[in-house]
Design an enzyme around this catalytic site. Structure first.
Site, PDB file in Angstrom:
ATOM      1  N   SER A  20     -34.440  36.453-135.073  1.00  0.00           N
ATOM      2  CA  SER A  20     -33.028  35.950-134.389  1.00  0.00           C
ATOM      3  C   SER A  20     -33.236  34.163-134.355  1.00  0.00           C
ATOM      4  O   SER A  20     -33.489  33.389-135.249  1.00  0.00           O
ATOM      5  CB  SER A  20     -32.993  36.484-133.132  1.00  0.00           C
ATOM      6  OG  SER A  20     -31.612  36.060-132.775  1.00  0.00           O
TER       7      SER A  20
ATOM      8  N   ASP B  73     -25.875  44.082-138.196  1.00  0.00           N
ATOM      9  CA  ASP B  73     -26.119  42.848-137.109  1.00  0.00           C
ATOM     10  C   ASP B  73     -24.826  42.174-136.830  1.00  0.00           C
ATOM     11  O   ASP B  73     -24.413  41.560-137.888  1.00  0.00           O
ATOM     12  CB  ASP B  73     -27.146  42.006-137.603  1.00  0.00           C
ATOM     13  CG  ASP B  73     -27.599  41.088-136.436  1.00  0.00           C
ATOM     14  OD1 ASP B  73     -26.925  40.793-135.546  1.00  0.00           O
ATOM     15  OD2 ASP B  73     -28.716  40.449-136.656  1.00  0.00           O
TER      16      ASP B  73
ATOM     17  N   HIS C  33     -29.081  44.163-134.852  1.00  0.00           N
ATOM     18  CA  HIS C  33     -29.682  43.006-134.522  1.00  0.00           C
ATOM     19  C   HIS C  33     -31.362  43.147-134.113  1.00  0.00           C
ATOM     20  O   HIS C  33     -32.171  42.564-134.746  1.00  0.00           O
ATOM     21  CB  HIS C  33     -29.271  42.049-133.240  1.00  0.00           C
ATOM     22  CG  HIS C  33     -29.765  40.612-133.257  1.00  0.00           C
ATOM     23  ND1 HIS C  33     -29.598  39.814-134.312  1.00  0.00           N
ATOM     24  CD2 HIS C  33     -30.354  39.949-132.270  1.00  0.00           C
ATOM     25  CE1 HIS C  33     -30.215  38.685-133.781  1.00  0.00           C
ATOM     26  NE2 HIS C  33     -30.499  38.855-132.535  1.00  0.00           N
TER      27      HIS C  33
END
Ligand SMILES: CSCC[C@H](NC=O)C(=O)N[C@@H](C)C(=O)O
Length: 868
Positions: free
Chosen positions: A722, A810, A842
């Site tokens: 991320s 995601d 995610h």
């Protein structure tokens, strides 16, 4: 021998795994007087060409030897398998059929030619299982012989073994305390989660401890019991009843929910809540909307569910139009089959509009509380004093919803709904985002957390309080925002959650969890003096989290980077916390001795001091393989920044860095400026500076570790997910010669393309220093700021081989971010490998996906550290 030549062995200090492979292939005894193992290999060690396919030495297709004893038939079988393998889609890392001919990491190739597949299967399984078990039995810890040589490439089996070992350590998920009629007899019911690699799922189990609080001893402890289908399990205030929400598959395989009421000896009733057709699915303990609570009088259960949707039908439904128009609702549903219901984003896709529901335990009937405003999704509901109403958080879902996961700043209010008068009132202030309303045991006080309703997605919270009967006279902050704090001073309240029972029995003190630097701490807050005191019993390790409070009893989950989670029980003396009494509940928790760890403090160099917020220090957590400093050998380094960026590595046990370190890597988790737990100024300092301040903080943290001689500066790799993937891709672009390999999991790579596709558009604006409002549009100036902050800005400089791991579902960082980056690397001729996980979102946290991702990252690092 005619036509036979001799080939020198690869040297172990250059390519250990290749050397190991050749040692295995030459088939000499590995034990006894004439043992031949890797450490015997030197510059004069050779192998003859007959050990290679074709008998003429290494070729591009068969670079490594195979045992000389193989028959022609076995050789043909080996070649066939290799061909099949290279055209197949590849095995799972945990497939029981061992990857016999993986030519990247072909350690097992030789054995594959010697055994039938079934034998091989068994032998490898036994080998993997036994080696670790044996090491644990003999030494009390999983410190294997080959993790002693940290700077070499590790074998596939060591990685899998380490993975299995570390991921089977259970994590505590919740605990609740109950006092028996004899107040000294306490039971603590704990729930744990454990990965089951073979079943490819996380399993939950419960364990109950019975304690004698007066004698401070554990009287008994039940054996663990697997409990997989409980969504909620909540005791009534007297402890006489339990309400359990269970999910179960029906004959068609659809998930159904049943609400059960139990007394001390048996189930009293089961209610098929869905059959009542009052609402959609009941929401679980999701940390956002979910709550499930008995009324004080024990006659009702309050919960939150998804709103019932009108049944939609096609315009061409065979039922005549007139027949389906009994009500306005049914009429409007015709032609609504494809109507868009917006959800609350990443990992909250099942929720769109929520409702508050009350079940009458006696009759089994459910009422949906109707007076909640239309533009509000309610959640986190608790009973108001006298069970006369409910207090809840209402998130405003107009004009549209922004993702709620990891975002504390979403516009919301504390509401009070008077059930008898059917009247609703707002309790909290305008312009705020609020969470976790909690009444004191005497029902006099209400507390909750609040932040601004804009800006960074996590930040310092205020603790707000009002006297319930005088709530219209105003609210007061018990804990205010802390901008900055000196060492050892309280840095402000930073938390993702507040326990359901958070008050001590005096209705003056609260027990809360907070991040305090690189540590999770339990703190006691005095609401009268506004003092904050840390609870640090000797029995606790580095990080602690309070799980439940009953009277003055608390149960705390503890762990540290090298200690698996365990529970302690305490009886607090609020006026003198030092004289509180503590008891450890588990007598066994693993202390991992294959690595050590330390906290490192960093002060940014003068050129990196923030112009407004000044010199903000930051920290990192360094994991070092034990023995890595012996003989002057230095381990390779994995630089591992966290995501967010407003998140933190809190020194709790985490299996990823543990596996990396066990495999011989030093691992550096950096809490760069912008992380939680270091004051509000640190959070604000990064806005408008992502891709620069955070990148430099990480790079210079790695430099410091290398300068101290703790890791090998020629063997540095980077990984992160991320925002951590954003940092990994920035780092390899800004420092092209520093990193030998990178692994980025769902990385943010291009803010200009992400702004229109992520569930949290607000993040993109805020992090580049722009103000977000629901109707803000991007323009050329804003887009250029977004471009300047993006890793793709420096893609032309990238030389480092990149492994991408992508969750195709995601919603936070859409897969297109990784795929866009992948295309550019391909076009620029940079080695790149991309793993896509079709059902993952995610976090990439499904058991199989998590395992595949982690093991592949280690193999990727080894491959590129040894190929130079
Ligand atoms: C637009 S997404 C930005 C990155 C993301 N931030 C918030 O969700 C992120 O880094 N997430 C972290 C918390 C993670 O999933 O680890």
């Amino acid at each position: 021998m005619q036509g036979v030549e001799f080939i020198y062995f690869p040297q172990p200090n250059v390519d250990y795994s290749k050397c190991e492979k050749w040692v295995t292939a030459c088939g000499r005894p590995t034990t006894g007087k004439h043992a031949f193992v890797v450490k015997n290999v030197n510059r004069n060690t050779y192998i003859c060409t007959k050990h290679f396919v074709g008998g003429k030495g290494p070729t591009a297709e068969y670079p490594d030897p195979i045992p000389a004893v193989v028959s022609n038939a076995e050789l043909e079988a080996f070649k066939r398998r290799k061909r099949r393998k290279s055209s197949s889609s590849g095995d799972s890392t945990f497939d029981s059929s061992v990857p016999t001919t993986d030519n990247r990491y072909g350690y097992i190739v030789a054995k594959a030619a010697l055994y039938s597949e079934a034998d091989l299967d068994k032998s490898i399984h036994n080998m993997v299982g036994h080696a670790l078990t044996k090491a644990v039995e003999e030494t009390g810890h999983p410190y294997l012989e080959d993790s002693n040589t940290p700077h070499r490439s590790v074998s596939y089996e060591t990685i899998v073994e380490a993975y299995r070992y570390f991921t089977q350590l259970p994590e505590v998920t919740s605990a609740s305390i109950r006092a028996e009629e004899n107040e000294n007899i306490i039971s603590v019911q704990s729930m744990w989660s454990q990965r089951d690699i073979d079943r490819k799922e996380k399993t939950s189990f419960g364990r109950t401890y019975v304690l004698d609080a007066a004698k401070n001893v554990v009287v008994s402890c039940s054996s663990p019991q697997e409990i997989n289908n409980q969504v909620w399990n909540v005791a009534s205030p007297s402890g006489k009843y339990r309400a359990i929400l269970r999910k179960q598959k029906d004959k068609k395989g659809d998930d159904k929910q049943y609400l059960e009421i139990w007394n001390a000896v048996q189930k009293v009733k089961t209610i098929n809540v869905e059959g009542l057709e009052k609402h959609g699915k009941i929401i679980s303990d999701d940390g956002h909307f979910g709550s499930f609570q008995w009324s004080r009088a024990e006659g009702h259960v309050l919960y939150v569910a998804e709103k019932k949707r009108p049944k939609a039908s096609s315009f061409f439904d065979s039922k005549p139009f007139s027949e389906s128009t009994e009500s306005k609702e049914k009429e409007t549903a015709r032609g609504d089959e494809f109507l868009y219901y917006q959800n609350w984003g990443e990992q909250i896709t099942e929720q769109s509009s929520t409702v508050l529901c009350v079940m009458d335990v006696e009759t089994g009937t459910v009422s949906v509380l109707e007076s909640v405003p239309e533009n509000v999704s309610p959640g986190q509901a608790v009973w108001a004093p006298d069970d006369a109403g409910v207090v809840f958080i209402g998130w405003i879902h107009e004009p549209y919803r922004l993702g709620l996961k990891h975002c504390v700043q979403r516009r919301s209010f504390v509401y009070h709904l008077d059930i008898q008068k059917n009247k609703i009132e707002k309790i909290s202030e305008d312009g705020r985002a609020v969470r976790f309303p909690r009444f004191s045991p005497d029902d006099r006080w209400l507390v909750y957390l609040d932040t601004l309703d804009s800006g960074p997605h996590n930040m310092c919270s205020r603790l707000m309080m009002c006297e319930w009967e005088r709530r219209h006279d105003g609210l007061k902050p018990i804990l205010d925002i802390v901008n900055s704090a000196k060492e050892e001073e309280f840095p402000g309240l930073f938390t993702w959650s507040v326990p359901v029972h958070t008050w001590l029995s005096d209705s003056i003190h609260l027990v809360l969890n907070t991040f305090w630097g690189s540590r999770s701490e339990v703190v006691v807050v005095n609401t009268q003096t506004k003092s904050v005191v840390r609870v640090r019993p000797d029995l606790a390790s580095w990080s602690s989290t309070v799980l439940d409070i009953h009277g003055n009893h608390v149960v705390i989950g503890c762990s540290s980077p090298n200690q698996a989670p365990y529970l302690i029980f305490g009886t607090l003396v609020p006026s003198d916390l030092g004289s509180s009494q503590w008891l450890r509940l588990d007598n066994k928790s693993e202390v991992i001795t294959s690595f050590e760890w330390q906290i490192i403090q960093h002060s940014p160099s003068s050129d990196r001091v923030h112009p407004k917020y000044g010199n903000l220090d930051y920290e990192s957590i360094l994991y070092l393989p034990k023995g890595s400093s012996v003989n002057g050998s230095k381990p390779p380094l994995i630089l591992f920044p966290h995501g967010g960026p407003h998140s933190v590595c809190d020194g709790s046990f985490a299996f990823q860095p543990a596996v990396y370190c066990h495999c011989g890597f030093a691992v550096l988790l950096v809490n760069f400026r912008g992380s939680l737990g270091f004051g509000q100024d640190s959070i604000l300092s990064i806005l408008g500076r992502i891709g620069d301040q955070d990148v430099k903080d990480c790079k210079s943290a790695a430099d410091e570790v290398i300068e101290k001689g703790l890791a090998d500066g020629t063997k540095v790799v980077v990984c992160g997910g991320s925002h951590g993937g954003f940092l990994a891709t920035h780092l390899i672009g800004q420092y092209p010669d520093y990193f030998k390999a990178a692994c980025a999991r769902n990385p943010v790579t291009n803010l200009t393309s992400m702004v229109g596709t992520t569930d949290i558009i607000s993040w993109v604006f805020t992090e580049v220093g722009e103000t977000f409002s629901y109707d803000t549009q991007v323009d050329a100036t804003i887009l250029s700021k977004m471009w300047d902050a993006s890793p793709v800005r420096c893609i032309k400089q990238v030389k480092t081989p990149v492994l991408l791991q992508v969750g195709l579902k995601d919603l936070r960082v859409p897969p297109s971010q990784s795929l866009e980056y992948w295309k550019m690397l391909k076009a620029n001729g940079v080695p790149v490998r991309c793993l896509t996980y079709p059902d993952s979102n995610h976090p990439l946290s499904e058991v199989e996906v998590e395992a595949d991702g982690l093991i592949n990252s280690i193999l990727w690092f080894c491959q590129h550290l040894t190929s130079q």
